[in-house]
Design an enzyme around this catalytic site. Structure first.
Site, short mmCIF file in Angstrom:
data_model
loop_
_atom_site.label_atom_id
_atom_site.label_comp_id
_atom_site.label_asym_id
_atom_site.label_seq_id
_atom_site.Cartn_x
_atom_site.Cartn_y
_atom_site.Cartn_z
CG ASP A 93 -1.59 1.37 1.29
OD1 ASP A 93 -2.17 1.83 0.49
OD2 ASP A 93 -2.07 1.68 2.55
CG ASP A 289 -3.39 4.23 -2.00
OD1 ASP A 289 -2.89 3.39 -1.81
OD2 ASP A 289 -4.51 4.76 -1.16
#
Ligand SMILES: *[C@@H]1O[C@H](CO)[C@@H](O)[C@H](O)[C@H]1NC(C)=O
Ligand SMILES: *[C@@H]1O[C@H](CO)[C@@H](O)[C@H](O)[C@H]1NC(C)=O
Ligand SMILES: *[C@@H]1O[C@H](CO)[C@@H](O)[C@H](O)[C@H]1NC(C)=O
Ligand SMILES: *[C@@H]1O[C@H](CO)[C@@H](O)[C@H](O)[C@H]1NC(C)=O
Length: 472
Positions: A93, A289
């Protein structure tokens, strides 16, 4: 799940930011017997002292195959933790900076059934600090206790890596076989205050071939044959793999003073060939992201994107914040970042998030309204909907994000019929029996149900660092 607006209660939870504990003796063993001093990081804006991890480079491989879960909902890789090392699947992430793994806790665990859990007592090198840990994402939360252990990934090992052993997560944050999350943004936004795994390696001169990491993500969302787990593409630590892209990598700096998230300023957006009005500066800052499925942005800009699509409609009720449009429309969306002249296209296949269950000719678009006002999170999240269309590079020095055109080798992995990769490091974790793991009432955390959207997993893992935390 739909994004939850930040309430005062959520804001206050963030005031429980734990202090980082004492750094271990800083040394890196690049080759056995050769030790280099690591300088300590300066005190971060949080007032927590950075952890200079001991690490050891094992240049066995830099590449790691990823898994695509839920037709592009989540992309995960594997890490190995502890002594002896045990493998865990974790979401990689770039929208947050903490590593955490699910664990049983004291029997009150809210970890969903079937998830492999880290067992601190099974690792001889694990040290608990007892410091509480809590993180709030745009779409969920996790809480537990901090500890340290040896962590390996993609051929590299960091000893005494701080991570959280988590026994509480809100619903839909984890879905088996994923056991946790590895935050890959900068230490500045780490709730634990600890230096992230990748950053310890990047800071130690000579360990990584280049101070960067790269992703190639696969697309299965427009493939009706897609299984729950499919090959997810490639993560490369310390290098770019030139067989996965063509041309040069277009690097754009993180705006000055913005180290934390991997921020890029969106300079232009076109929808169906028409430019959309954008403000310059922070109103157009985006977190790049990998841990978020879709693309979120301010309501006025999102509305203008859909205004170019005939027949589009703003959703109501459970669908609030989303838009629908006729599935047979091929939506062409492009993004420019920083001072680049490249307009990167999002394929119509990625824009088309999914058909409505009760009306398969109407589709939900992959760009949704995001309200990050009142937080220090960027106004936009640019997630996998975009990242599946490029080779992406996250560079430590100078701090920047780069995009390149995917090669035919990379494109051939989209929708390919192949087995999902299996963990390659450490021993396989023991299988968990159902009685080990209390199943939770998945509605008890207060998360909104999104029954009208099948297979809806919006894992928005942008850590929400709330400006207002001081008022609590
Ligand atoms: C790495 O090199 C840079 C530039 O030479 C230096 O400023 C920094 O202190 C070095 N870091 C470590 C951990 O040795
Ligand atoms: C680069 O990617 C290709 C295609 O996945 C793979 O075969 C090759 O091993 C990778 N190279 C490196 C150095 O990781
Ligand atoms: C579990 O119980 C022990 C002993 O009561 C306590 O010290 C520890 O903090 C508890 N851990 C969690 C995660 O609640
Ligand atoms: C999925 O979308 C891509 C990109 O638009 C396209 O090349 C591919 O043919 C599509 N696959 C299917 C199965 O429709």
């Amino acid at each position: 799940m739909l994004l939850l607006p930040f309430s005062v209660a959520v804001t206050c939870l963030l005031s429980v930011v734990p202090e980082a504990f004492a750094a271990p003796v800083p040394s890196i063993n690049v080759v056995p017997g050769k030790s280099i001093s690591l300088s300590r990081r300066s005190v971060s804006s949080r007032g927590t002292e950075g952890q200079a991890a001991s690490l050891r480079a094992r240049k066995l491989a830099v590449e790691q195959k990823l898994t695509n879960q839920g037709a592009d909902s989540t992309f995960f890789g594997s890490i190995a933790v502890g002594t002896p090392p045990v493998s865990f699947d974790v979401i990689l992430d770039t929208g947050s900076s903490d590593l955490w793994l699910a664990s049983q806790g004291n029997g009150t665990s809210s970890i969903p059934a079937g998830i492999n859990m880290f067992k601190p007592s099974s690792s001889s090198s694990f040290k608990s600090s007892g410091t509480p840990f809590q993180i709030t994402y745009d779409s969920g939360e996790a809480a537990g206790t901090l500890g340290q252990d040896t962590v390996q990934m993609a051929g590299f090992e960091v000893m005494s890596q701080t991570f959280a052993v988590v026994d509480e997560v809100s619903s839909d944050v984890l879905s088996a076989p994923v056991s946790g999350l590895m935050g890959m943004a900068y230490q500045q936004i780490a709730s634990s205050g600890a230096t992230p795994f990748w950053e310890s390696l990047a800071e130690s001169n000579g360990t990584l071939t280049e101070q960067l990491f790269s992703f190639q993500l696969t697309r299965y969302n427009n493939d009706s044959r897609a299984q729950e787990l499919e090959p997810g593409g490639t993560f490369t630590l310390g290098a770019m793999n030139s067989s996965l892209f063509t041309g040069s990598v277009d690097f754009q700096d993180i705006p000055s003073g913005q180290i934390g998230y991997w921020i890029q300023e969106i300079a232009a957006i076109t929808s169906q060939g028409k430019s959309v009005t954008l403000e310059s500066g922070s109103a157009s800052y985006a977190a790049i992201d990998t841990g978020t499925t879709l693309i979120g942005g301010p309501a006025d800009v999102v509305s203008e994107i859909y205004a170019q699509i005939p027949g589009s409609q703003a959703g109501t009720g459970d669908m609030e914040g989303y838009y629908t449009y006729p599935c047979d429309t091929q939506v062409e969306l492009t993004f420019k970042f920083g001072s680049s002249s490249n307009a990167w296209p999002v394929s119509p296949a990625d824009f088309q998030f999914q058909p409505l269950q009760n009306d398969p000719t109407t589709c939900v678009g992959a760009v949704f309204e995001l309200d990050n006002s009142g937080t220090t999170a960027p106004a936009w999240i640019v997630g996998d909907t975009f990242l599946k269309n490029v080779y992406s590079v996250f560079r430590y020095n100078p701090p920047s994000v780069g995009f390149a055109t995917l090669s035919s080798t990379a494109l051939a992995m989209n929708g390919a019929v192949a087995a999902a990769p299996s963990p390659t490091i450490g021993s396989a974790p023991a299988s968990v029996s159902a009685t080990d793991v209390p199943n939770t009432d998945r509605t008890s955390s207060g998360a909104l149900r999104t029954d009208r959207i099948p297979n809806f997993v919006l894992l928005s893992a942008v850590a929400a660092v709330i400006v207002g935390a001081l008022v609590c």
